[in-house]
Design a protein around this motif. Structure first.
Motif, PDB file in Angstrom:
ATOM      1  N   ARG A   1      58.968  -2.776   2.226  1.00  0.00           N
ATOM      2  CA  ARG A   1      60.106  -3.676   2.037  1.00  0.00           C
ATOM      3  C   ARG A   1      60.537  -4.199   3.414  1.00  0.00           C
ATOM      4  NH1 ARG A   1      64.404   1.094   0.258  1.00  0.00           N
ATOM      5  NH2 ARG A   1      64.958   1.798   2.362  1.00  0.00           N
ATOM      6  N   PRO A   2      61.370  -5.239   3.478  1.00  0.00           N
ATOM      7  CA  PRO A   2      61.770  -5.786   4.780  1.00  0.00           C
ATOM      8  C   PRO A   2      62.321  -4.721   5.717  1.00  0.00           C
ATOM      9  CG  PRO A   2      62.454  -7.271   3.039  1.00  0.00           C
ATOM     10  CD  PRO A   2      61.934  -6.033   2.360  1.00  0.00           C
TER      11      PRO A   2
ATOM     12  N   ASN B   1      64.474  -2.707   8.293  1.00  0.00           N
ATOM     13  CA  ASN B   1      65.868  -2.533   8.697  1.00  0.00           C
ATOM     14  C   ASN B   1      65.854  -2.315  10.217  1.00  0.00           C
ATOM     15  OD1 ASN B   1      68.378  -1.336   9.412  1.00  0.00           O
ATOM     16  ND2 ASN B   1      68.618  -0.431   7.378  1.00  0.00           N
TER      17      ASN B   1
ATOM     18  N   HIS C   1      61.963 -12.409  11.188  1.00  0.00           N
ATOM     19  CA  HIS C   1      63.002 -11.383  11.348  1.00  0.00           C
ATOM     20  C   HIS C   1      64.266 -12.052  11.898  1.00  0.00           C
ATOM     21  CE1 HIS C   1      59.597  -8.189  12.193  1.00  0.00           C
ATOM     22  NE2 HIS C   1      59.527  -8.714  10.980  1.00  0.00           N
TER      23      HIS C   1
ATOM     24  N   TYR D   1      72.723  -9.782   1.989  1.00  0.00           N
ATOM     25  CA  TYR D   1      71.404  -9.141   2.044  1.00  0.00           C
ATOM     26  C   TYR D   1      70.538  -9.586   0.862  1.00  0.00           C
ATOM     27  CZ  TYR D   1      73.119  -5.981   5.696  1.00  0.00           C
ATOM     28  OH  TYR D   1      73.613  -5.455   6.858  1.00  0.00           O
ATOM     29  N   ASP D   2      71.127  -9.645  -0.315  1.00  0.00           N
ATOM     30  CA  ASP D   2      70.383 -10.046  -1.503  1.00  0.00           C
ATOM     31  C   ASP D   2      69.830 -11.467  -1.333  1.00  0.00           C
ATOM     32  OD1 ASP D   2      69.589  -9.711  -4.361  1.00  0.00           O
ATOM     33  OD2 ASP D   2      70.996 -11.365  -4.640  1.00  0.00           O
TER      34      ASP D   2
ATOM     35  N   TRP E   1      69.165 -13.166   1.504  1.00  0.00           N
ATOM     36  CA  TRP E   1      68.135 -13.295   2.534  1.00  0.00           C
ATOM     37  C   TRP E   1      66.841 -12.584   2.152  1.00  0.00           C
ATOM     38  CZ3 TRP E   1      67.941 -16.460   6.640  1.00  0.00           C
ATOM     39  CH2 TRP E   1      69.129 -17.135   6.978  1.00  0.00           C
ATOM     40  N   ILE E   2      66.933 -11.482   1.450  1.00  0.00           N
ATOM     41  CA  ILE E   2      65.741 -10.732   1.076  1.00  0.00           C
ATOM     42  C   ILE E   2      65.071 -11.339  -0.150  1.00  0.00           C
ATOM     43  CG2 ILE E   2      64.902  -8.518   0.205  1.00  0.00           C
ATOM     44  CD1 ILE E   2      67.047  -7.167   1.979  1.00  0.00           C
ATOM     45  N   ASN E   3      65.852 -11.658  -1.174  1.00  0.00           N
ATOM     46  CA  ASN E   3      65.278 -12.052  -2.452  1.00  0.00           C
ATOM     47  C   ASN E   3      65.198 -13.560  -2.689  1.00  0.00           C
ATOM     48  OD1 ASN E   3      64.892  -9.329  -3.379  1.00  0.00           O
ATOM     49  ND2 ASN E   3      67.111  -9.203  -3.667  1.00  0.00           N
TER      50      ASN E   3
ATOM     51  N   ASP F   1      61.192 -10.955   6.319  1.00  0.00           N
ATOM     52  CA  ASP F   1      60.369  -9.743   6.456  1.00  0.00           C
ATOM     53  C   ASP F   1      61.059  -8.617   7.226  1.00  0.00           C
ATOM     54  OD1 ASP F   1      57.870 -11.113   5.393  1.00  0.00           O
ATOM     55  OD2 ASP F   1      58.400 -12.387   7.092  1.00  0.00           O
TER      56      ASP F   1
ATOM     57  N   LEU G   1      65.328  -7.651   9.086  1.00  0.00           N
ATOM     58  CA  LEU G   1      66.683  -8.125   9.367  1.00  0.00           C
ATOM     59  C   LEU G   1      67.284  -7.333  10.517  1.00  0.00           C
ATOM     60  CD1 LEU G   1      66.283  -7.729   5.989  1.00  0.00           C
ATOM     61  CD2 LEU G   1      68.336  -9.151   6.019  1.00  0.00           C
TER      62      LEU G   1
ATOM     63  N   GLN H   1      69.142  -1.580   0.169  1.00  0.00           N
ATOM     64  CA  GLN H   1      67.720  -1.495  -0.155  1.00  0.00           C
ATOM     65  C   GLN H   1      67.407  -0.280  -1.023  1.00  0.00           C
ATOM     66  OE1 GLN H   1      66.210  -2.065   4.016  1.00  0.00           O
ATOM     67  NE2 GLN H   1      64.987  -3.659   3.061  1.00  0.00           N
TER      68      GLN H   1
END
Length: 392
Positions: free
Chosen positions: A43-44, A46, A315, A338-339, A341-343, A348, A350, A362
């Motif tokens: 997952r992306p 952290n 990133h 977060y939701d 930018w990630i989804n 990849d 943050l 996450q």
């Protein structure tokens, strides 16, 4: 045997229960030889921006330790140099904003003005202090609206001390150092043998066993990204190390530190086609990925899509919980950010000031396997679920 046969469905059900909703690592199930839990790669990332500096003053040992405790994948730092050539972890080119240097009367005559990226900057510059002198200073929070209780408690740390924090972590934690203001450092600090600032950074990394291409076995043991706003520095070190590198990208109004190229130039497909020979990704300021007007986000650009088309990771920086930084689209909710930018945007990794918040988000939405338990402990847990039924 009959008992075992009867229990097989229960064992299988128990395994499913323990693993439900959890994404398996793409790597073999064996843990590293050190016995540490491996870096997650599903997952992306952290990335603890200067540590967990939303809670504790930035770039301090305490801030990095907090980030590791909160579940970060990488601890990020900015590398500068002292007068005597020791690499330190510090963000600003002056000490004024995040240390108590102004209270040290013995250093009053060190306040100077230098040209930095075309601007005259006045303050106390780290390269006018020896490491011993820098160690007498204490750090403080950058923002008045953050917790002030740790001000004056923690010293500046060296790059080697930073590396030790990652190496001593109870699991595999990556490092993400920035070659900060290399033009300025090379102007004001001289190393023996004509070595450059970039040489010293790479030498230090190699000293502690860092190296290897992205996702190689060597890299996975000691994960590392090297970042910089200076393209020539990244090209230069590509001849010194095969470790993955990331080109940082500033605001649309800011040229590159060393080549004076515009934002439009370094985000063009032509430039991506060139720089991807040397880097695995870009690190843009998030407001250049999705423009902002009156604190509302507008339609996203195609930057992420084009970067991915060139096989470059993205990133963005920096994600912060406070309402002073959250755009109004997110209703003051960092989890909504977060939701998005990630989804939606599909980044990849943050850079965040609040590693715990990103980790919690996450874990709620794409949890990792429960690798806190050994196989024996998992079997014991399964047995505790199955045996009552077997006895019945």
């Amino acid at each position: 045997m009959v008992l075992l046969t009867k229990c097989l469905p229960l064992i299988w059900l128990s395994l499913l229960t323990l693993c439900a909703g959890r994404t398996l690592y793409p790597l073999p199930g064996k843990e590293p030889q050190s016995g540490k839990l491996p870096l997650q790669t599903t997952r992306p990332y952290n990335i603890a921006h200067r540590g967990s500096n939303g809670e504790i003053p930035e770039e301090t040992a305490a801030s990095y330790l907090r980030a590791i405790e909160e579940g970060t994948d990488f601890i990020e730092t900015d590398i500068l140099s002292s007068k005597d050539g020791v690499l330190i972890c510090f963000h600003d080119v002056i000490l004024d904003e995040t240390t108590n240097v102004a209270t040290h009367k013995e250093f009053a005559d060190r306040k100077k003005t230098y040209e930095v990226q075309g601007f005259n900057v006045t303050g106390f510059f780290p390269f006018d202090f020896t490491l011993k002198e820098l160690k007498t200073l204490r750090t403080k929070q950058r923002y008045a609206f953050r917790d002030q209780q740790y001000n004056g408690k923690y010293p500046i740390i060296t790059f080697e001390e930073f590396i030790a924090i990652a190496r001593d972590a109870p699991r595999v934690v990556g490092i993400y150092p920035e070659i900060k203001n290399p033009v300025l450092m090379n102007q004001h600090v001289k190393w023996p043998g004509g070595k450059r600032f970039e040489d010293k950074v790479v030498e230090t990394l190699k000293k502690y066993g860092y190296g290897g291409s992205y996702l190689s076995k060597k890299w996975l043991k000691k994960p590392l990204f090297i970042q910089s706003f200076a393209p020539t520095s990244l090209v230069y070190i590509s001849n010194l190390t095969d470790s993955p590198k990331v080109l940082l990208i500033d605001d649309v109004t800011m040229p590159t530190q060393d080549t004076n190229q515009t934002y439009a130039e370094i985000t063009s497909d032509t430039y991506f086609n060139y720089i991807k020979q040397y880097v695995v990704g870009i690190g843009p300021w998030k407001d250049t990925v999705v423009p902002v007007n009156n604190n509302y986000m507008l339609a996203p650009t195609d930057l992420v899509k084009r970067a991915h088309a060139h096989n470059l990771q993205v990133h963005p920086y920096t994600y912060r919980n406070e309402h002073e930084f959250l755009h109004l689209n997110f209703s003051q909710d960092p989890y909504k950010e977060y939701d998005y930018w990630i989804n939606v945007i599909g980044v990849d990794g943050l850079f965040t000031d609040f590693t715990g918040s990103l980790h919690n988000f996450q874990e709620w939405t794409s949890p990792l396997p429960d690798t806190s338990k050994s196989p024996r402990q998992l079997l014991s847990q399964i047995a505790s679920l199955v045996l009552p039924y077997a006895k019945a």
